[in-house]
Design a protein around this motif. Structure first.
Motif, PDB file in Angstrom:
ATOM      1  N   LEU A   1      39.288  46.446  42.288  1.00 13.99           N
ATOM      2  CA  LEU A   1      40.117  45.870  43.353  1.00 13.99           C
ATOM      3  C   LEU A   1      41.299  46.748  43.735  1.00 13.99           C
ATOM      4  CD1 LEU A   1      40.129  42.171  42.066  1.00 13.99           C
ATOM      5  CD2 LEU A   1      38.699  43.155  43.866  1.00 13.99           C
ATOM      6  N   LYS A   2      41.547  47.805  42.966  1.00 19.67           N
ATOM      7  CA  LYS A   2      42.629  48.753  43.261  1.00 19.67           C
ATOM      8  C   LYS A   2      43.999  48.065  43.280  1.00 19.67           C
ATOM      9  CE  LYS A   2      39.377  51.787  43.948  1.00 19.67           C
ATOM     10  NZ  LYS A   2      39.039  52.751  42.869  1.00 19.67           N
ATOM     11  N   VAL A   3      44.252  47.240  42.266  1.00 19.60           N
ATOM     12  CA  VAL A   3      45.555  46.587  42.118  1.00 19.60           C
ATOM     13  C   VAL A   3      46.065  46.844  40.710  1.00 19.60           C
ATOM     14  CG1 VAL A   3      45.044  44.797  43.818  1.00 19.60           C
ATOM     15  CG2 VAL A   3      44.511  44.393  41.413  1.00 19.60           C
ATOM     16  N   GLU A   4      47.358  46.578  40.519  1.00 15.56           N
ATOM     17  CA  GLU A   4      47.990  46.803  39.230  1.00 15.56           C
ATOM     18  C   GLU A   4      48.108  45.498  38.452  1.00 15.56           C
ATOM     19  OE1 GLU A   4      48.838  49.760  38.028  1.00 15.56           O
ATOM     20  OE2 GLU A   4      48.069  50.736  39.848  1.00 15.56           O
ATOM     21  N   PRO A   5      48.165  45.575  37.110  1.00 12.24           N
ATOM     22  CA  PRO A   5      48.316  44.365  36.297  1.00 12.24           C
ATOM     23  C   PRO A   5      49.575  43.583  36.668  1.00 12.24           C
ATOM     24  CG  PRO A   5      47.727  46.232  34.913  1.00 12.24           C
ATOM     25  CD  PRO A   5      48.005  46.783  36.274  1.00 12.24           C
ATOM     26  N   GLY A   6      49.450  42.270  36.726  1.00 14.67           N
ATOM     27  CA  GLY A   6      50.596  41.396  36.943  1.00 14.67           C
ATOM     28  C   GLY A   6      51.116  41.336  38.359  1.00 14.67           C
ATOM     29  N   THR A   7      50.407  41.898  39.328  1.00 15.53           N
ATOM     30  CA  THR A   7      50.942  41.956  40.684  1.00 15.53           C
ATOM     31  C   THR A   7      50.398  40.877  41.611  1.00 15.53           C
ATOM     32  OG1 THR A   7      49.248  43.568  41.321  1.00 15.53           O
ATOM     33  CG2 THR A   7      51.367  44.440  40.548  1.00 15.53           C
ATOM     34  N   ILE A   8      49.156  40.437  41.393  1.00 16.81           N
ATOM     35  CA  ILE A   8      48.523  39.518  42.325  1.00 16.81           C
ATOM     36  C   ILE A   8      47.414  38.768  41.592  1.00 16.81           C
ATOM     37  CG2 ILE A   8      46.835  41.230  43.091  1.00 16.81           C
ATOM     38  CD1 ILE A   8      47.139  40.101  45.936  1.00 16.81           C
ATOM     39  N   PRO A   9      47.184  37.494  41.923  1.00 10.88           N
ATOM     40  CA  PRO A   9      46.118  36.737  41.235  1.00 10.88           C
ATOM     41  C   PRO A   9      44.746  37.385  41.439  1.00 10.88           C
ATOM     42  CG  PRO A   9      47.586  35.234  42.372  1.00 10.88           C
ATOM     43  CD  PRO A   9      47.972  36.611  42.817  1.00 10.88           C
ATOM     44  N   ILE A  10      44.020  37.489  40.355  1.00 11.10           N
ATOM     45  CA  ILE A  10      42.669  38.060  40.374  1.00 11.10           C
ATOM     46  C   ILE A  10      41.675  36.965  40.020  1.00 11.10           C
ATOM     47  CG2 ILE A  10      41.091  39.599  39.143  1.00 11.10           C
ATOM     48  CD1 ILE A  10      43.271  41.655  39.032  1.00 11.10           C
TER      49      ILE A  10
ATOM     50  N   THR B   1      48.137  38.498  35.076  1.00 11.58           N
ATOM     51  CA  THR B   1      47.265  39.510  34.461  1.00 11.58           C
ATOM     52  C   THR B   1      48.069  40.617  33.798  1.00 11.58           C
ATOM     53  OG1 THR B   1      47.146  40.764  36.538  1.00 11.58           O
ATOM     54  CG2 THR B   1      45.468  39.064  36.174  1.00 11.58           C
ATOM     55  N   SER B   2      49.353  40.365  33.567  1.00  9.42           N
ATOM     56  CA  SER B   2      50.236  41.416  33.054  1.00  9.42           C
ATOM     57  C   SER B   2      49.832  41.894  31.668  1.00  9.42           C
ATOM     58  CB  SER B   2      51.690  40.921  33.028  1.00  9.42           C
ATOM     59  OG  SER B   2      51.806  39.737  32.253  1.00  9.42           O
ATOM     60  N   ALA B   3      49.145  41.055  30.875  1.00  9.57           N
ATOM     61  CA  ALA B   3      48.762  41.443  29.521  1.00  9.57           C
ATOM     62  C   ALA B   3      47.380  42.074  29.454  1.00  9.57           C
ATOM     63  CB  ALA B   3      48.822  40.223  28.595  1.00  9.57           C
ATOM     64  N   TRP B   4      46.684  42.189  30.577  1.00 11.42           N
ATOM     65  CA  TRP B   4      45.347  42.778  30.589  1.00 11.42           C
ATOM     66  C   TRP B   4      45.429  44.291  30.400  1.00 11.42           C
ATOM     67  CZ3 TRP B   4      41.650  40.462  34.826  1.00 11.42           C
ATOM     68  CH2 TRP B   4      41.648  39.060  34.738  1.00 11.42           C
ATOM     69  N   ASN B   5      44.346  44.872  29.951  1.00 11.15           N
ATOM     70  CA  ASN B   5      44.257  46.331  29.862  1.00 11.15           C
ATOM     71  C   ASN B   5      44.338  46.920  31.276  1.00 11.15           C
ATOM     72  OD1 ASN B   5      43.184  49.063  29.663  1.00 11.15           O
ATOM     73  ND2 ASN B   5      42.390  48.484  27.657  1.00 11.15           N
ATOM     74  N   PRO B   6      45.241  47.871  31.510  1.00 15.37           N
ATOM     75  CA  PRO B   6      45.375  48.450  32.854  1.00 15.37           C
ATOM     76  C   PRO B   6      44.088  49.072  33.398  1.00 15.37           C
ATOM     77  CG  PRO B   6      47.235  49.068  31.470  1.00 15.37           C
ATOM     78  CD  PRO B   6      46.224  48.423  30.570  1.00 15.37           C
ATOM     79  N   LYS B   7      43.154  49.405  32.500  1.00 13.15           N
ATOM     80  CA  LYS B   7      41.891  49.992  32.932  1.00 13.15           C
ATOM     81  C   LYS B   7      40.754  48.974  32.937  1.00 13.15           C
ATOM     82  CE  LYS B   7      42.879  54.792  31.720  1.00 13.15           C
ATOM     83  NZ  LYS B   7      42.896  55.195  33.137  1.00 13.15           N
ATOM     84  N   HIS B   8      41.112  47.701  32.941  1.00 13.25           N
ATOM     85  CA  HIS B   8      40.084  46.665  33.014  1.00 13.25           C
ATOM     86  C   HIS B   8      39.283  46.831  34.299  1.00 13.25           C
ATOM     87  CE1 HIS B   8      38.305  42.660  33.729  1.00 13.25           C
ATOM     88  NE2 HIS B   8      38.246  42.619  32.416  1.00 13.25           N
ATOM     89  N   LEU B   9      38.034  46.380  34.239  1.00 17.68           N
ATOM     90  CA  LEU B   9      37.120  46.518  35.365  1.00 17.68           C
ATOM     91  C   LEU B   9      37.717  45.977  36.665  1.00 17.68           C
ATOM     92  CD1 LEU B   9      34.231  47.204  36.346  1.00 17.68           C
ATOM     93  CD2 LEU B   9      33.555  44.900  35.654  1.00 17.68           C
ATOM     94  N   ALA B  10      38.383  44.830  36.603  1.00 16.11           N
ATOM     95  CA  ALA B  10      38.907  44.198  37.814  1.00 16.11           C
ATOM     96  C   ALA B  10      39.919  45.092  38.526  1.00 16.11           C
ATOM     97  CB  ALA B  10      39.560  42.856  37.462  1.00 16.11           C
ATOM     98  N   PHE B  11      40.809  45.725  37.768  1.00 21.72           N
ATOM     99  CA  PHE B  11      41.820  46.574  38.394  1.00 21.72           C
ATOM    100  C   PHE B  11      41.188  47.805  39.031  1.00 21.72           C
ATOM    101  CE2 PHE B  11      44.448  44.744  34.761  1.00 21.72           C
ATOM    102  CZ  PHE B  11      44.955  43.725  35.529  1.00 21.72           C
ATOM    103  N   GLN B  12      40.177  48.364  38.372  1.00 24.42           N
ATOM    104  CA  GLN B  12      39.537  49.553  38.913  1.00 24.42           C
ATOM    105  C   GLN B  12      38.736  49.241  40.173  1.00 24.42           C
ATOM    106  OE1 GLN B  12      37.911  52.483  36.141  1.00 24.42           O
ATOM    107  NE2 GLN B  12      38.414  51.128  34.431  1.00 24.42           N
TER     108      GLN B  12
END
Length: 377
Positions: free
Chosen positions: A354-363, A341-352
């Motif tokens: 699940l409280k995780v950062e892009p590219g760190t863990i499978p979503i 997920t490293s190329a996703w927008n850091p403010k994508h719904l999933a990150f907000q």
């Protein structure tokens, strides 16, 4: 911009289309994907009543008829005669999908038999081009799709969008895990247009004024914003490692998916026993990982006719997940897990959420019932 076809050009264009019309969408499916089951999501878009349909072709003044159906009224028919070319993929009653080409113009009706409903397209002849997108005055949802990974979710969407519950971490995908979910259905009942018709209708941002004129949609209205957003999403640049395509017909969806995955592919969709409110679901035994680490995921868009945003990635894992709801509802849900997920927008719904950062863990996320996933067999 005014768009017109002369009766002669319209007749010739659709006479060519008629020569291929003996292949209904189901037959094209079987030709391209032999021995591959059609998922419910596709069946519902093609035939909301899920009834068998017939296919017939009539050509000429007296008519030459080819019928590949089962004797029931309705189905797919093409009539090429002196005054009109008619393509009808309806349900044996007023409504369905029909195309008429001739001196009276081209008419496409994807309604359900209710006066004023559905999508009507008139092209050529004396009437020029006009489209009635139906559902006038009906509220239209124009917010960004949660499955567009380049956008930043708004605070309203984070708190109010029922799709929030669809996102989870892959480590939580195991039997006896519980999740509170609401499998919503898209209230837009738009059906597929025949590919020959869809290809003749503009679909680009620089043609938006023309498109709105064709569909008789007032600029600045909710319908206009819905259509604008769908086109814009389709035109966004692909993210790293992704192939993307917006399919405006079932045939074009099949072609894109098989060109990227090969003909040895299958399509799956989420199926929920009945429509319910949000409830707690428990993952039952029998979670099935689909073959390979690549897939084509096609998301149904809000538009005047059926449009699917399809994207292929080689950094995904697809699962079929049996779920049992607290209220007794059973579901077979499709889950897609993104391993990069490293190329996703850091403010994508999933990150907000699940409280995780892009590219760190499978979503992962479950898919609504009207979305389709293509995977290798």
């Amino acid at each position: 911009m005014e768009f017109r076809l002369s009766p002669v050009l319209a007749f010739l264009a659709f006479a060519v289309a008629a020569s291929h019309a003996a292949l209904s969408p189901e037959q094209y499916w079987n030709y391209m994907l032999p021995n591959t089951q059609m998922p419910k999501a596709v069946k519902v878009i093609l035939h909301p009543d899920l009834e068998d349909k017939s296919t017939s072709v009539n050509v000429g003044g007296a008519g030459a008829n080819v019928n590949t159906g089962k004797g029931k009224p309705g189905g797919t028919s093409v009539n090429v005669g002196k005054g009109v070319v008619n393509v009808n993929t309806g349900k044996g009653k007023p409504g369905g999908t029909s195309v008429n080409v001739g001196n009276g113009g081209v008419h496409v009706n994807t309604g359900k038999g209710t006066p004023g409903s559905g999508t009507t397209v008139n092209v050529g002849g004396k009437g020029g081009v006009s489209v009635n997108a139906g559902h006038k005055g009906k509220p239209v949802n124009v917010k960004a799709s949660p499955f567009d990974y380049l956008y930043a979710a708004t605070e309203t969407q984070v708190h109010d969008d029922p799709n929030v519950a669809l996102f989870f971490l892959e480590k939580d995908l195991h039997p006896r895990a519980t999740m509170t979910l609401h499998f919503t259905q898209n209230t837009e009942t738009a059906t597929f247009l025949p590919r020959q018709i869809a290809q003749k209708i503009p679909f680009s941002s620089d043609k938006l004024p023309e498109i709105l004129n064709i569909f008789s949609v007032k600029p600045g209205s909710e319908e206009a914003e819905m259509m604008k957003n769908t086109i814009k999403e389709c035109e966004q640049p692909k993210i790293q490692g992704e192939e993307k395509y917006c399919a405006t017909s079932l045939e074009s969806m099949i072609d894109f998916s098989t060109s990227t995955l090969g003909k040895n592919a299958q399509a799956i969709s989420t199926e929920v026993e009945k429509q319910t409110t949000m409830q707690k679901y428990t993952i039952a035994a029998g979670v099935q990982k689909m073959a390979g680490d690549k897939s084509v995921v096609c998301h149904k868009q809000n538009y005047a006719y059926a449009v699917f945003y399809c994207h292929k990635s080689e950094t995904t894992r697809a699962y079929m997940v049996p779920l049992e709801g607290a209220e007794g509802t059973k579901a077979k849900a499709v889950a897609i897990c993104h391993t990069d997920t490293s190329a996703w927008n850091p403010k994508h719904l999933a990150f907000q959420v699940l409280k995780v950062e892009p590219g760190t863990i499978p979503i992962c996320h479950f898919l609504p019932q009207d979305h389709i996933v293509w995977v290798p067999k």
